[in-house]
Design a protein around this motif. Structure first.
Motif, short mmCIF file in Angstrom:
data_model
loop_
_atom_site.label_atom_id
_atom_site.label_comp_id
_atom_site.label_asym_id
_atom_site.label_seq_id
_atom_site.Cartn_x
_atom_site.Cartn_y
_atom_site.Cartn_z
N SER A 38 54.64 -21.22 -37.26
CA SER A 38 54.04 -21.41 -38.70
C SER A 38 53.37 -19.83 -39.13
N GLY A 39 53.34 -19.69 -40.54
CA GLY A 39 52.85 -18.50 -40.82
C GLY A 39 53.85 -17.26 -40.79
N LEU A 40 55.26 -17.40 -40.39
CA LEU A 40 55.89 -16.38 -40.46
C LEU A 40 56.98 -16.51 -41.36
N SER A 41 57.48 -15.58 -42.15
CA SER A 41 58.68 -15.77 -43.05
C SER A 41 59.62 -14.70 -42.68
N VAL A 42 60.68 -15.08 -41.77
CA VAL A 42 61.88 -14.10 -41.61
C VAL A 42 63.07 -14.63 -41.74
N PRO A 43 64.02 -13.80 -41.95
CA PRO A 43 65.42 -14.70 -42.06
C PRO A 43 66.19 -15.10 -40.82
N VAL A 44 67.08 -16.04 -41.23
CA VAL A 44 68.00 -16.51 -40.12
C VAL A 44 68.69 -15.34 -39.29
N GLY A 45 68.58 -15.45 -37.94
CA GLY A 45 69.18 -14.28 -37.19
C GLY A 45 67.99 -13.43 -36.67
N HIS A 92 65.98 -5.19 -36.60
CA HIS A 92 66.69 -5.27 -37.91
C HIS A 92 67.18 -6.88 -37.82
N PRO A 93 66.85 -7.77 -38.72
CA PRO A 93 67.70 -8.93 -38.82
C PRO A 93 69.17 -8.92 -38.97
N GLY A 94 69.84 -9.63 -38.19
CA GLY A 94 71.06 -9.69 -38.64
C GLY A 94 72.16 -8.68 -37.98
N MET A 95 71.59 -7.69 -37.35
CA MET A 95 72.13 -6.49 -37.02
C MET A 95 72.10 -6.41 -35.54
N LEU A 96 73.56 -5.97 -34.88
CA LEU A 96 73.67 -5.68 -33.63
C LEU A 96 73.91 -4.27 -32.97
N PRO A 97 73.54 -3.79 -31.75
CA PRO A 97 73.95 -2.46 -31.45
C PRO A 97 75.28 -2.27 -31.00
N VAL A 98 75.76 -1.27 -31.56
CA VAL A 98 77.37 -0.86 -31.36
C VAL A 98 77.13 0.64 -30.92
N GLY A 99 78.59 1.03 -30.50
CA GLY A 99 78.75 2.53 -30.54
C GLY A 99 79.18 3.23 -29.22
N GLU A 100 79.77 4.51 -29.11
CA GLU A 100 80.33 4.84 -27.72
C GLU A 100 79.21 4.77 -26.48
N ALA A 101 78.20 4.74 -26.88
CA ALA A 101 77.14 4.79 -25.79
C ALA A 101 77.37 3.32 -24.62
N PHE A 102 77.93 2.49 -25.25
CA PHE A 102 78.44 1.17 -24.62
C PHE A 102 79.54 1.40 -23.75
N LEU A 103 80.53 2.42 -23.86
CA LEU A 103 81.56 2.48 -23.22
C LEU A 103 81.26 2.72 -21.50
N GLY A 104 82.02 2.07 -20.95
CA GLY A 104 81.81 1.77 -19.57
C GLY A 104 80.48 1.24 -18.77
N ARG A 105 79.88 0.57 -19.83
CA ARG A 105 78.81 -0.15 -19.36
C ARG A 105 78.85 -1.72 -19.47
#
Length: 440
Positions: A38-45, A92-105
């Motif tokens: 209760s008391g929190l208004s945030v979007p799905v995701g 950030h709602p609805g956003m996922l981290p991506v990028g070259e930093a994930f290569l090899g991980r």
């Protein structure tokens, strides 16, 4: 020592100072893994952090709303969760981290490393649901894709940007086959999503592939079966978003999802918690729609010139090829490979049922001679399997069927062509040449 702090200081310097008041809610109900706040208004995701004691906290994801309350699902266990716990939104709602930093991980569903390496620093983000484009932005499949598996290269030739399903029951060899394809495929980036699988299988895969020559262009997103359903679903979205990000840079990406059925199971758990009816053998409509949304995000991009070739394993529960997940995947994919338990029990690996397998783009990317020889191979295999019992009992009289006579004479050669050791790789040209030598 100073170099260790450089990426952290760079992250702090790049962050914007948020002077808005911090909003928070309170946990008012917990039913299984479903929370009411209760008391929190945030979007799905949106992701939230729940205060859990003095120094501990829990992560939760918003999955819906009901009667003025925000419905959340924990990404972990509910042990020690107390009523009235403070809930604060983060990220950030609805956003996922991506990028070259994930290569090899190797990372989990939240993008956090699980390989014992340092923290991953990436400021690039991608929508969890993808960026929807026009249907005409998907350029057609015109280039062959080399899998390194002779039976697939010669008889069900794949194309760059195609979506393929590997369908079979448990223990028939799906994971071994995709392991062969991951090693033999030619791609700029390989994204592997191990969703809902055994933790031992995850560690084995990471050990094999993260020490190989393709390590620097491979990303593993692993969420084992004992994790929360929304975390499993988030892992599948993270792997797909990662593939879309590299495709937008013009790269050829191979996306391996093992397995699509576990993703549907996770979506089913969430749908049933929200009160959806189990319409198709216990699967609510949203669970089957999740499969379609994930698969449709793969393909070629006319804007960037990049591609995402999708390889999805589909578990046929009880070897039932009419299972709702199998049927939905077959209808939306551009091709499917069926693995047969009978062939596996005879010692044929990979146990590909050529008669039941299909590549819908093969006729557009191979020569007419290759098409004719592949059809001839299928006909001989199907003829022998249809009359196998008669042949083994000695009830068939030679000369009654010319095609069956040829299939019986060539049975050992056909079976040897379909078989291939797990450590051996055969490229597309050699596979086609061997098919010509066999039937040409």
């Amino acid at each position: 020592m100073l170099r260790f702090w450089d990426p952290i200081l760079a992250d702090l310097a790049g962050e914007r100072v948020d002077l808005a008041p911090r909003r928070f809610g309170r946990v008012v109900a917990c039913d299984g893994g479903l929370l009411e706040v209760s008391g929190l208004s945030v979007p799905v995701g949106a992701m939230c952090r729940i205060a859990h004691g003095r120094d501990l906290s829990l992560s939760a994801e918003v999955i819906g709303f009901r009667n003025g309350k925000t419905m959340m699902m924990l990404l972990g266990d509910t042990i020690m969760l107390r009523p009235g716990a403070r809930v604060c939104p983060e990220g950030h709602p609805g956003m996922l981290p991506v990028g070259e930093a994930f290569l090899g991980r190797a990372v989990d569903g939240e993008g956090l490393p699980i390989d014992g390496g340092p923290q991953i620093h990436s400021h690039r983000e991608w929508p969890a649901g993808g960026r929807r484009t026009s249907a005409l932005d998907r350029s057609p499949v015109r280039e062959t894709f080399d899998t390194g598996v002779r039976a697939l290269n010669a008889l069900t030739t794949f194309g760059v940007g195609q979506r393929i399903g590997v369908m079979a029951g448990s223990g028939v060899g799906k994971s071994v086959l995709i392991d062969m394809i991951a090693r033999g495929a030619s791609a700029d980036v390989v994204i592997v999503g191990l969703i809902g699988e055994r933790a031992r299988e995850v560690s084995d895969f990471v050990e094999r592939h993260m020490n190989a020559e393709k390590k620097d262009k491979t990303v593993v997103v692993a969420v084992p079966a004992d994790h929360a359903p929304n975390l499993r679903l988030r892992g599948a979205m993270l792997a797909t978003s990662m593939a879309e990000h590299f495709r937008a840079q013009g790269k050829k990406v191979l996306l391996i999802m093992d397995s699509l059925t576990r993703v549907a199971h996770a979506a089913r758990e969430i749908g049933l918690l929200l009160g959806e009816p189990g319409a198709a053998r216990g699967y609510p409509p949203s669970a089957l729609a999740t499969i379609t949304k994930l698969v449709e995000r793969a393909g070629n991009s006319a804007a960037s010139g990049g591609s995402v070739t999708g390889l999805y394993t589909v578990l046929a529960d009880g070897d039932n090829q009419d299972d709702p997940v199998v049927d939905t995947a077959r209808s939306i994919l551009d091709g499917h490979i069926v693995l047969s338990r009978d062939l596996a029990q005879r010692g044929q690996y990979p146990a590909v049922d050529i008669a039941a397998s299909l590549s819908r783009v093969m006729n557009d990317i191979v020569s007419p001679q290759h098409q004719q020889l592949a059809r001839e191979f299928r006909a001989l295999t199907a003829s022998y399997e249809a009359n196998r019992d008669l042949v083994l009992m000695g009830a068939y009289r030679a000369g009654a069927d010319q095609q069956l006579d040829r299939a019986i004479a060539m049975h050992d050669l056909l079976t040897a062509f379909l078989s291939q050791p797990a450590g051996e790789l055969i490229d597309l040209d050699d596979s086609a040449a061997q098919l010509v030598a066999l039937l040409g």
